[in-house]
Enzyme design. Structure first.
Site, PDB file in Angstrom:
ATOM      1  N   GLU A   1      -1.699   0.448  13.395  1.00 57.97           N
ATOM      2  CA  GLU A   1      -2.895   0.799  12.627  1.00 57.97           C
ATOM      3  C   GLU A   1      -4.165   0.571  13.436  1.00 57.97           C
ATOM      4  OE1 GLU A   1      -3.218  -1.463   9.020  1.00 57.97           O
ATOM      5  OE2 GLU A   1      -4.591  -0.002   8.134  1.00 57.97           O
TER       6      GLU A   1
ATOM      7  N   GLU B   1       0.849  -1.180   0.000  1.00 59.28           N
ATOM      8  CA  GLU B   1       0.000   0.000   0.000  1.00 59.28           C
ATOM      9  C   GLU B   1       0.891   1.238   0.000  1.00 59.28           C
ATOM     10  OE1 GLU B   1      -3.354  -0.419   2.484  1.00 59.28           O
ATOM     11  OE2 GLU B   1      -4.252   1.445   1.822  1.00 59.28           O
TER      12      GLU B   1
END
Ligand code: RAM
Length: 926
Positions: free
Chosen positions: A788, A515
């Protein structure tokens, strides 16, 4: 002695100030004479650069500081002089600009107003100031900079590439992913006065002159911009590298972000042709010049040792392919191929890089060998971080060495599932037996552990076999917060490592999996915190230019910038980066240029909000309160949290309109103010009436902490509703057993809203919570960066099985702002901190806290220490700054300043100096 109170009552700003400060014991001149010899210091251009070449701005901004040593407190005027040349032995001639004496306290972001500056121009400047008694300082030292090539017109060369990679030749993806080696020989016979290399790539480059690597610590240049619109160029001083006689200019070239797998998120293919553009300009002592540019005379090969390079997947190096001396004159390139060329596209902007490149910033040694079996070893670097390894170990000819990466081990096992499809592996094939040295060039990794296999099995692994070269955009990271609580200090460190790991030319969401994108929402929630921890103004200003480049014609802002074709819809809370970040940068720096540069984008984003709303209620799509803990699992996408999506979108609509309105006021955009004001009031009203009942209960969906946090943080309720909203928020926190229940959007708002409600004690409680969901929960489970998810990993259960689970995401690091603005209590009252509020939040969880914030005027330092009910507080105020100090509640008779008892203080006008207070608190926790 005159009481302090009376001194402060004398409101005449200058003159009396000095006397007051001396009384406080803070004056620096023992004679009481003003010492005007001291010149301004720390001269900077743009967003904080000094003495640099390749500068990007043709009308630069100038900043400086009043020296700490100066006995004056304030600047009352300045004069800037700018020259096109400088000779230390001669008079400074201000042939480009002389501002004359300008009556102003401003010491930062003063815009150049002289003769037009052009590409390559050398600029020298100096400044002097006048103090509160109109006495002038000496001239500062001369600072200089040199402009880069400001636009395409100055580029004489063409884009070049190995012909096999040209799209006309239908290259396979493997061919495109194979790095290119490019070279050009040239003669230089005269005495060189100066040489500059201007260079960039569609892809990534590493350049050499006569075998010497240029800027060996630079990595992944030119960095990542929206390549179809703007590519940044680098300028290097190579004067010392050009030889008399034959020379070689050479470069390696790889696809990087331009044509690597990032280009199409879901595909592995490398599809575009990487290309190089370079221009070497040599000026000779006799006044003549020579220019070597990339053109059809360059030679190329793809038969070099780097066989494959990909940001996500890693690099393959084959020693059998090494080409000794390929970048020197001692080389026969007769079997190399002439390059293909492409003309410059006039629509593509080529602009000098606005901030420093990614560099190898530090080297970490392994803290331990975790495991060793046969020819495989796992090293632990003790810190999750980003960069490349440098290995130095015994290898056997023909036996491939493999290097893998992991952020965590679980029960001793190497864990790579959370990298998803990113292979993140390096291979090295040795051609000889013996010690090899290798560090990858065109990839990077997010990791704490490396596993190396394939080394000489007869050798016993040693920790000096590997180092971790930590890479990030080169900026200063401050060591500026410390407390008595080790876990809080660990959290501060984790936030910093999260920042360092993800400020990789642009702000990334994460550095390890497939990502690594410039997600706007993550950036929006972390920008202000990052500014407290590191010198990242230039970094943010540059990325905002990319956001402007990528804004859609509808005004929509992509989810991540630079945009790559993957998810293509704007989200509230994400696109609002376009208004929130410029405004926050302005508040922290005082530089209105950041507003002027972004105003049109802000307006565009407001228009997009309008297009997504009906009767001022927005139904813009949103990721919601992303990754909120304990979501309603029956919801369509529990990752988006329970807060009503339209409530979120309308709250951000109001916020963006408000900040655009404030910006219009600062920029005096009179024609826009009225309409924005009306729009703001309407959205605010719609928010109140559509989402909340009369008693302030939530109308539809779940009542979440975030629904009240948004309303309170963005000031969307009338004053009369505020108390009630705070009570409801406190109730929801209590229901959660005094835990947060917030995701990406709610979390950054918690501390400020609770402090404003007079509940800093609760901020401390949330901050010191050990159980899930909390910051310390991650620390208890071994975190060395911010995660995260609140529950990304636990020692007991291992990884959260969700695919999307990075251990290095900075969003929850947004709490760090409160270390400075809350615990130390340093808040700007005016943009740029020339007027500052100091209101430390003393809490029982800590006995000491200290740190500083670097303002454009200088460092504001606060430290406090409690012993039971006794508090010692030290505050240092820089020059040209006025502070308002709010002390915690204390027994009036106990207060001392500089060890002298006083009964009455008026602390709303503290000026430069150091102040030491002690007092007995009436309650220890606020
Ligand atoms: C994830 C990203 C990012 C977040 C988006 C919504 O894929 O990692 O952090 O902003 O989703």
């Amino acid at each position: 002695m005159l009481s302090l109170f009376n001194f402060f009552k004398l409101k005449k700003k200058f003159g009396i100030t000095f006397l007051v400060s001396c009384l406080l014991g803070a004056c620096s001149s023992s004679s009481g004479q003003l010492d005007n010899e001291v010149a301004p210091v720390e001269l900077k251009v743009g967003e904080g650069q000094n003495n640099l070449i390749g500068y990007y701005e043709s009308a630069p901004r100038f900043s400086w500081k009043v020296d700490k040593q100066a006995s004056s407190k304030f600047q009352s005027a300045y004069q800037i002089q700018v020259s096109s040349n400088f000779d230390e032995t001669a008079e400074f001639t201000a042939d480009l600009w002389d501002s004359g004496k300008v009556t102003s306290a401003t010491n930062a972001w003063v815009r150049y107003q002289g003769k037009e500056l052009v590409s390559r121009q050398k600029v020298y400047w100096r400044v002097k100031t006048w103090d509160e008694s109109d006495k002038n300082s000496n001239w500062s030292e001369v600072n200089h900079f040199e402009l880069g090539l400001l636009n395409q017109a100055q580029w004489q060369g063409k884009w070049i590439n190995h012909p096999d990679t040209s799209l006309d030749n239908n290259p396979s993806q493997a061919v495109i992913a194979t790095p290119q080696y490019l070279r050009k020989e040239f003669k230089s016979d005269k005495s060189v006065q100066q040489a500059r290399l201007y260079i960039t790539a569609k892809g990534l480059f590493k350049a050499y002159i006569n075998g010497a690597m240029i800027a060996p610590e630079d990595a992944m240049t030119p960095g990542w911009t929206p390549y179809s619109k703007r590519i940044e160029t680098l300028t290097y001083d190579v004067t010392d590298l050009v030889n008399s006689g034959q020379n070689v200019l050479a470069a390696n070239l790889a696809g990087g972000w331009y044509s690597g797998r990032v280009y199409k998120f879901t595909e592995r293919e490398h599809k575009l042709t990487p290309q190089l553009l370079a221009q070497l300009e040599i000026s000779y002592a006799d006044g003549t010049t020579k220019r070597i540019v990339t053109d059809e005379t360059w030679l190329s090969t793809q038969q070099g040792p780097i066989r494959f390079a990909s940001i996500y997947d890693g690099e393959k190096y084959d020693q059998n392919y090494e080409i000794p001396n390929w970048h020197t004159t001692n080389f026969n390139a007769s079997n190399w191929t002439r390059v293909d060329t492409a003309k410059l596209d006039q629509k593509l902007k080529l602009t000098p890089k606005r901030h420093k490149p990614i560099r190898n910033i530090q080297a970490l040694k392994p803290v331990s060998i975790v495991k060793h079996t046969g020819d495989t070893v796992i090293f632990d670097f003790g810190q999750n971080m980003v960069g490349v390894p440098k290995i130095n170990l015994p290898a056997v000819a023909g036996k491939q060495i493999k290097i893998r990466f992991a952020e965590a081990l679980h029960k001793g096992e190497f864990y790579t599932d959370n990298y998803r499809s990113a292979v993140s592996t390096n291979y090295y094939l040795p051609s000889t037996t013996g010690v090899i040295e290798y560090q990858p060039t065109f990839t990077y990794h997010g990791y704490r552990y490396i596993e190396i296999s394939g080394f000489d099995p007869a050798a016993q692994p040693r920790t000096d076999w590997a180092q971790a070269l930590v890479q990030h955009t080169d900026f200063k990271v401050s060591n500026n917060f410390k407390s008595s609580a080790p876990k809080l200090n660990q959290l501060a460190s984790n936030v910093k490592w999260g920042l360092k790991s993800n400020f990789y030319d642009i702000p990334l969401d994460c550095p390890q999996r497939d990502e690594r994108l410039g997600w706007t929402g993550d950036a929006q929630v972390f920008a202000s915190s990052s500014m407290h921890v590191a010198d990242v103004y230039a970094f943010w200003a540059a990325w905002l230019e990319s956001v402007r480049d990528d804004q859609m014609t509808s005004g929509g802002i992509p989810l991540y910038v630079p945009f790559v074709d993957w998810i293509n819809w704007p989200s509230s809370g994400w696109g609002d980066a376009a208004t929130i970040i410029p405004w926050e940068l302005y508040m922290l720096t005082g530089d209105s240029a950041i507003l002027a540069d972004n105003y049109e984008m802000m307006q565009g984003w407001v228009k997009y909000h309008q297009s997504q709303s009906k009767d001022y209620v927005s139904s813009m799509k949103t990721f919601g309160d992303w990754l909120q803990p304990y979501p309603d699992e029956t919801a369509k996408n529990p990752n988006r949290g329970d807060t009503d999506f339209n409530l979120i979108s309308t709250a951000y609509f109001a916020r963006s309109v408000e900040l655009t309105l404030k910006t219009a006021k600062v920029l005096a955009k009179e024609q826009d103010i009225e309409a924005l004001e009306a729009l703001y009031q309407n959205v605010k009203k719609a928010f109140r009436n559509n989402f909340f009942n009369a008693d302030l209960s939530v109308k539809s969906g779940h009542a979440t902490q975030t629904s009240y946090l948004l309303a309170l943080a963005f000031d969307l309720f009338d004053a009369k509703d505020k108390k009630n909203a705070q009570t409801r928020l406190l109730g929801l926190i209590k229901d959660a057993d005094n835990h947060l229940r917030t995701g990406f959007l709610g979390t950054p708002l918690l501390a400020d809203v609770l402090q404003e409600a007079g509940r800093s004690d609760l901020v401390y409680e949330l901050l010191f919570k050990e159980s899930y969901p909390s910051w310390f929960y991650s620390i208890n489970n071994g975190a060395t960066t911010t995660w995260e998810r609140w529950n990304s990993y636990s020692l007991e259960d291992g990884f959260n099985p969700q695919g999307m689970n990075s251990l290095n995401h900075y969003a929850y690091g947004s709490i760090a702002e409160w270390f400075y603005q809350g615990i130390l209590g340093i808040k700007p009252l005016t943009p740029g901190f020339s007027s500052v509020l100091i209101e430390p939040q003393i809490g029982t969880k800590l006995t000491t806290a200290s740190g500083f914030y670097d303002t454009p005027q200088g460092q504001i330092y606060v430290s406090w220490e409690t012993k039971g009910k006794f508090l010692k507080l030290v505050v240092k105020i820089p020059k040209n700054t006025q502070a308002q100090l709010v002390l915690p509640k204390h027994e009036a008779s106990s207060l001392t300043l500089m060890d002298t008892a006083h009964t009455k203080f008026e602390l709303d006008n503290l000026q430069a100096g150091e102040y030491k207070f002690s007092m007995k608190l009436t309650s220890t926790a606020k």
